[in-house]
Scaffold this active site. Structure first.
Site, PDB file in Angstrom:
ATOM      1  N   LYS A  42      -2.613 -23.598  31.894  1.00 18.79           N
ATOM      2  CA  LYS A  42      -2.773 -22.346  31.130  1.00 18.79           C
ATOM      3  C   LYS A  42      -4.206 -21.808  31.164  1.00 18.79           C
ATOM      4  CE  LYS A  42       1.123 -23.380  28.160  1.00 18.79           C
ATOM      5  NZ  LYS A  42       2.056 -22.534  28.900  1.00 18.79           N
ATOM      6  N   ALA A  44      -6.611 -22.367  33.507  1.00 16.70           N
ATOM      7  CA  ALA A  44      -6.928 -21.871  34.852  1.00 16.70           C
ATOM      8  C   ALA A  44      -6.189 -20.558  35.119  1.00 16.70           C
ATOM      9  CB  ALA A  44      -6.543 -22.918  35.887  1.00 16.70           C
ATOM     10  N   ASN A  45      -4.946 -20.482  34.711  1.00 23.14           N
ATOM     11  CA  ASN A  45      -4.184 -19.243  34.930  1.00 23.14           C
ATOM     12  C   ASN A  45      -4.874 -18.063  34.245  1.00 23.14           C
ATOM     13  OD1 ASN A  45      -2.239 -20.725  36.285  1.00 23.14           O
ATOM     14  ND2 ASN A  45      -0.793 -20.766  34.580  1.00 23.14           N
ATOM     15  N   GLY A 214       8.304 -11.533  24.867  1.00 22.41           N
ATOM     16  CA  GLY A 214       8.847 -11.459  26.232  1.00 22.41           C
ATOM     17  C   GLY A 214       9.155 -10.030  26.634  1.00 22.41           C
ATOM     18  N   ASP A 244       0.194 -16.197  30.186  1.00 24.56           N
ATOM     19  CA  ASP A 244      -1.225 -16.343  30.545  1.00 24.56           C
ATOM     20  C   ASP A 244      -1.782 -15.011  31.037  1.00 24.56           C
ATOM     21  OD1 ASP A 244      -1.097 -19.049  29.944  1.00 24.56           O
ATOM     22  OD2 ASP A 244      -0.423 -19.564  31.962  1.00 24.56           O
ATOM     23  N   SER A 274       3.148  -9.674  36.870  1.00 27.88           N
ATOM     24  CA  SER A 274       2.978 -11.083  37.259  1.00 27.88           C
ATOM     25  C   SER A 274       4.311 -11.792  37.491  1.00 27.88           C
ATOM     26  CB  SER A 274       2.178 -11.839  36.194  1.00 27.88           C
ATOM     27  OG  SER A 274       2.993 -12.143  35.087  1.00 27.88           O
TER      28      SER A 274
HETATM   29  O1  RIB Z   1       1.716 -21.075  31.259  1.00 25.28           O
HETATM   30  C1  RIB Z   1       2.178 -21.533  32.484  1.00 25.28           C
HETATM   31  C2  RIB Z   1       1.571 -22.852  32.816  1.00 25.28           C
HETATM   32  O2  RIB Z   1       2.030 -23.797  31.892  1.00 25.28           O
HETATM   33  C3  RIB Z   1       1.941 -23.391  34.170  1.00 25.28           C
HETATM   34  O3  RIB Z   1       1.098 -22.951  35.206  1.00 25.28           O
HETATM   35  C4  RIB Z   1       1.893 -24.886  33.977  1.00 25.28           C
HETATM   36  O4  RIB Z   1       0.723 -25.453  34.467  1.00 25.28           O
HETATM   37  C5  RIB Z   1       2.027 -25.081  32.472  1.00 25.28           C
HETATM   38  O5  RIB Z   1       0.967 -25.747  31.958  1.00 25.28           O
END
Ligand code: RIB
Length: 296
Positions: A42, A44-45, A214, A244, A274
């Site tokens: 989360k 990194a995203n 959502g 994210d 996304s």
């Molecule tokens: O929010 C999505 C993320 O949650 C995914 O990329 C996975 O790594 C999980 O942690």
């Protein structure tokens, strides 16, 4: 326009994604269709999404001293995320998320690995950077005491904090008070506010709690009434990382000084784009893509 300076404190993982027609039940084996390894986590995203949207992003986190760790670092660099505060932890594996995409939705098991080493003392080393940021973003795939420490630090330094309370867990009142913006989905809001009716929680925290619903949009209380900022209709391929992307885009817009409605709309537009490609980061849009779609 001045670039927003954002520090993202959180997890960096490798997503191990299986697609399957059927989700196996307990004790059941099914044959899947594909297997892919893609960057996720989360934190990194959110860092990658904010960088693609034009923010100056500093990731604060940990990776393992394995080949996933190297791939995660390379991915940050490829996306323009600054990695001065991302350290490999010796003898520890990188975080992984084990994802099944089946029947139109995902199921995820996260193994924290190196993300469990993001401790308060590790964050303290970045205190000076945090002080210079327009916004700090944090989620919950890291130790609880770290989230508490960051909430206190940000309050102390008067740096706005965006808490994405995912995955769900109970959090202290101190953290709720310390955060400037909190963005749970409906399930996370239920856990956060002990099952209290959502409209009551919204009223208790005007312009602070933003419930992501959502495909419906994002709901908050503006001090007078409940507002639902609607989402955008698209054909979803993979919803992993949509939350994210929303957080990153909402945070970037807020850090640039946009008002709440505009920031949520920007977030909704980015999140809706996304989900049109595979992988948490696969469909995360650039600034230009979001602005072009918003102007249509
Ligand atoms: O929010 C999505 C993320 O949650 C995914 O990329 C996975 O790594 C999980 O942690």
């Amino acid at each position: 326009m001045r670039k927003a300076k954002i520090a993202v404190i959180g997890s960096s993982s490798m997503d191990l994604v299986v697609t399957s027609k059927k989700r196996p039940g307990a004790g059941e084996t099914v044959l899947g269709e594909s297997f892919k390894t893609v960057p996720g986590g989360k934190g990194a995203n959110q860092a990658v999404a904010a960088a693609r949207l034009g923010a100056e992003v500093y990731m604060i986190g940990c990776v393992g001293d394995d080949h996933y760790g190297e791939a995660i670092l390379n991915n940050f660099k490829k996306n323009g995320v600054k990695t001065d505060y991302v350290e490999p932890v010796t003898g520890v594996e990188s975080g992984t998320a084990h994802i099944i995409l089946a029947e139109g939705d995902n199921s995820i098991v996260v193994v924290k690995g190196a993300n469990d080493h993001i401790t308060p003392s590790y964050i303290a080393k970045a205190a000076e950077l945090i002080d210079r940021c327009d916004l700090v973003m944090i989620q919950q795939e890291i130790p609880e005491e770290t989230v508490e420490y960051v909430a206190e630090l940000c309050e102390d330094k008067q740096v706005p904090l965006l808490l994405n309370p995912a995955p769900a867990r109970e959090i202290s009142q101190k953290v709720i008070e310390g955060a400037t913006y909190i963005t749970p989905n409906e399930h996370e809001a239920d856990v956060l506010f002990n099952g209290q009716p959502l409209s009551e929680s919204l009223r208790t925290y005007p312009e602070k709690v933003f419930i992501t619903e959502g495909a419906a949009g994002v709901r908050y209380f503006n001090g007078k009434e409940e507002v639902l900022v609607p989402s955008f209709k698209v054909k979803a391929v993979d919803t992993t990382g949509a939350g994210d992307t929303f957080n990153a885009a909402f945070g970037t817009a807020i850090a640039e000084g946009k008002d709440l409605t505009e920031s949520i709309t920007f977030g909704n537009r980015a999140a809706s784009l996304s989900v049109t490609s595979f992988g948490a980061q696969g469909g995360m849009p650039t600034r230009e893509e979001v602005e072009r779609k918003l102007s249509e």
